[in-house]
Design an enzyme around this catalytic site. Structure first.
Site, PDB file in Angstrom:
ATOM      1  N   LYS A  30       0.855 -23.294 -19.535  1.00 56.56           N
ATOM      2  CA  LYS A  30       1.675 -22.890 -18.401  1.00 56.56           C
ATOM      3  C   LYS A  30       1.748 -24.045 -17.164  1.00 56.56           C
ATOM      4  CE  LYS A  30      -2.645 -20.812 -16.504  1.00 56.56           C
ATOM      5  NZ  LYS A  30      -3.849 -19.879 -16.837  1.00 56.56           N
ATOM      6  N   ARG A 127      -6.925  -8.068 -13.566  1.00 59.03           N
ATOM      7  CA  ARG A 127      -5.647  -8.527 -13.432  1.00 59.03           C
ATOM      8  C   ARG A 127      -4.870  -7.886 -14.455  1.00 59.03           C
ATOM      9  NH1 ARG A 127      -5.189 -15.141 -13.602  1.00 59.03           N
ATOM     10  NH2 ARG A 127      -5.368 -14.641 -15.903  1.00 59.03           N
ATOM     11  N   TYR A 257       0.723 -39.082  11.981  1.00 52.87           N
ATOM     12  CA  TYR A 257       1.367 -37.813  12.787  1.00 52.87           C
ATOM     13  C   TYR A 257      -0.076 -37.452  13.712  1.00 52.87           C
ATOM     14  CZ  TYR A 257       5.811 -37.233  10.421  1.00 52.87           C
ATOM     15  OH  TYR A 257       6.919 -37.783  10.214  1.00 52.87           O
ATOM     16  N   MET A 305       4.877 -36.455   4.342  1.00 54.94           N
ATOM     17  CA  MET A 305       5.381 -36.050   3.250  1.00 54.94           C
ATOM     18  C   MET A 305       5.705 -36.787   1.989  1.00 54.94           C
ATOM     19  SD  MET A 305       9.261 -34.155   3.194  1.00 54.94           S
ATOM     20  CE  MET A 305       8.958 -32.932   4.526  1.00 54.94           C
TER      21      MET A 305
HETATM   22  C1  LIG Z   1      -4.933 -20.228 -17.486  1.00 55.78           C
HETATM   23  C2  LIG Z   1      -5.266 -19.381 -18.300  1.00 55.78           C
HETATM   24  C3  LIG Z   1      -6.395 -19.917 -19.519  1.00 55.78           C
HETATM   25  C4  LIG Z   1      -6.734 -21.545 -19.447  1.00 55.78           C
HETATM   26  O1  LIG Z   1      -7.785 -21.798 -18.516  1.00 55.78           O
HETATM   27  P1  LIG Z   1      -8.277 -23.116 -18.329  1.00 55.78           P
HETATM   28  O2  LIG Z   1      -9.520 -22.908 -17.440  1.00 55.78           O
HETATM   29  O3  LIG Z   1      -7.434 -24.071 -18.057  1.00 55.78           O
HETATM   30  O4  LIG Z   1      -8.891 -23.295 -19.682  1.00 55.78           O
HETATM   31  C5  LIG Z   1      -6.917 -19.219 -20.603  1.00 55.78           C
HETATM   32  N1  LIG Z   1      -6.457 -17.844 -20.452  1.00 55.78           N
HETATM   33  C6  LIG Z   1      -5.514 -17.131 -19.480  1.00 55.78           C
HETATM   34  C7  LIG Z   1      -5.192 -15.803 -19.733  1.00 55.78           C
HETATM   35  C8  LIG Z   1      -4.996 -17.915 -18.564  1.00 55.78           C
HETATM   36  O5  LIG Z   1      -4.239 -17.648 -17.608  1.00 55.78           O
END
Ligand SMILES: *Cc1c(COP(=O)(O)O)cnc(C)c1O
Length: 365
Positions: A30, A127, A257, A305
């Site tokens: 992702k 979640r 800055y 930036m």
């Molecule tokens: C992002 C994610 C993972 C992977 O997590 P890592 O700590 O990067 O291995 C696994 N399962 C779900 C549902 C996730 O959202």
């Protein structure tokens, strides 16, 4: 950003060996493959990985376009209006509610296809996922018996695998109890619960499928480099930028800055072409080291930036065009993602995602 093909291939091999013989790896890719770009997923596919996890339909479509082969799982849920596309593209969504499920069934019936899906139970993450107490017999029967859809796996997700073994074990036992209570256990389904942290630390939680993100990049999920090193995982990612200007500043001169740094001596300062727009957290101002000519050098002043200043008074011969390493090796020295995460008071995942803003990426050996 440099992405090491050799180290990525090596890590995939190590992780697949740890997963076998009972299971396989789902590469969690992702957020544009943790900031490495979808071409990195295509590379993983060419290395033989056949299961990919993303957060959303949009990410799944991007991934498919990049040419990966195999199954694409949508881990983050979906909206009813996305069900048609999910079924048409053959993605495997993770379902946590009846409403989601029914939209999938409708789309599959309309298209005359069998839609594969996984079911998610919430064992203590709060979640996505269905609470075991809200899972009803009628939902169970719909899940198992609807001819238009095929239940291919059941999963849960850990909230604290990198730091709370007791809670993680408690979640794991709840997961097993759920699978047994409803007769899922022992079927030829893909069961999965482990993210990188659980996978690396708790061998008994390695099941048919294991969802691995951060460890693919040779980075420890708990921020302790020792964990990744002890398993032989190698860092995949380097972030480098060039010196644009070297100048000498007198003592008592403000840098950057807000004048958050004032020289205490005659100083040689390099202006380097990387800033918060490329993912270098501004919170790291006056709190980061980088590598120049194989030596550590401090970032001074507020990160801009697109630029940052580095004190190179102690390093001979630094000149315009020199390469500065923010993540990665230079000679004997190395800066790891974990170090930057610790200084930035965050987790390694966020550091990698943040550097996803870098436009120029290259694969190296
Ligand atoms: C992002 C994610 C993972 C992977 O997590 P890592 O700590 O990067 O291995 C696994 N399962 C779900 C549902 C996730 O959202």
């Amino acid at each position: 950003m440099e992405i090491s093909r050799e180290h990525l291939a090596h890590n995939l091999l190590v992780l697949r060996q740890l997963a076998s013989p009972q299971g396989d790896i789902m590469g969690v890719v992702k957020s544009q493959v943790y900031g490495h770009g979808v071409a990195t997923a295509a590379l993983l596919s060419s290395l033989g990985l056949r299961k990919f996890g993303v957060a959303s339909l949009e990410e799944a479509l991007d991934l498919k376009k990049s040419g990966v082969e195999g199954d694409i799982y949508i881990l983050g849920g979906f909206f009813p209006w996305e069900a048609e596309a999910i079924v048409a593209e053959g993605f495997i969504p993770v379902v946590s509610q009846e409403e989601e499920f029914e939209s999938l069934v409708k789309a599959a019936e309309r298209q005359g296809r069998t839609a594969r899906f996984h079911f998610k139970v919430d064992t203590g993450m709060g979640r996505m996922g269905c609470l075991p107490r809200n899972f009803t017999r009628s939902f169970f029967e719909r899940l198992s018996l609807s001819p238009a859809v095929a239940l291919c796996g059941v999963m849960t997700h850990f909230s604290s695998a990198e730091k709370d073994p007791e809670y993680t074990e408690w979640q794991f036992q709840k997961f097993l109890a759920f699978l047994k209570r409803w007769g899922f256990w022992g079927k030829s389904l893909e069961y999965h619960c482990a993210n990188s942290a659980a996978f690396l630390v708790f061998p008994h939680m390695r099941l048919a499928l294991n969802r691995i993100g951060i460890a693919l990049f040779g980075v420890s999920p708990n921020g302790e480099p020792e964990l990744a090193k002890s398993l032989g995982l190698k860092p995949v990612t380097s972030v480098r930028a060039r010196v644009k200007l070297v100048k000498v500043l007198p003592p008592g001169f403000r840098v950057g800055y807000g004048g958050t740094f004032v020289t205490s001596r005659t100083s040689r300062v390099a202006v380097v072409a990387l800033g918060y727009a490329q993912g270098l957290f501004r919170a790291l101002s006056n709190n980061l080291e980088v590598l120049v000519r194989g030596k550590r050098a401090p970032v001074i002043g507020t990160i801009s930036m697109d630029q940052v200043m580095v004190d190179v008074t102690h390093i001979e011969g630094v000149e315009k065009g020199d390469v500065v390493t923010f993540i990665g090796r230079d000679g004997e020295e190395e800066i790891r993602v974990e170090e930057v995460a610790r200084r930035g008071k965050t987790i390694p995942h966020e550091v990698l995602c943040s550097f996803g803003r870098i436009r120029h990426r290259v694969f190296v050996e």
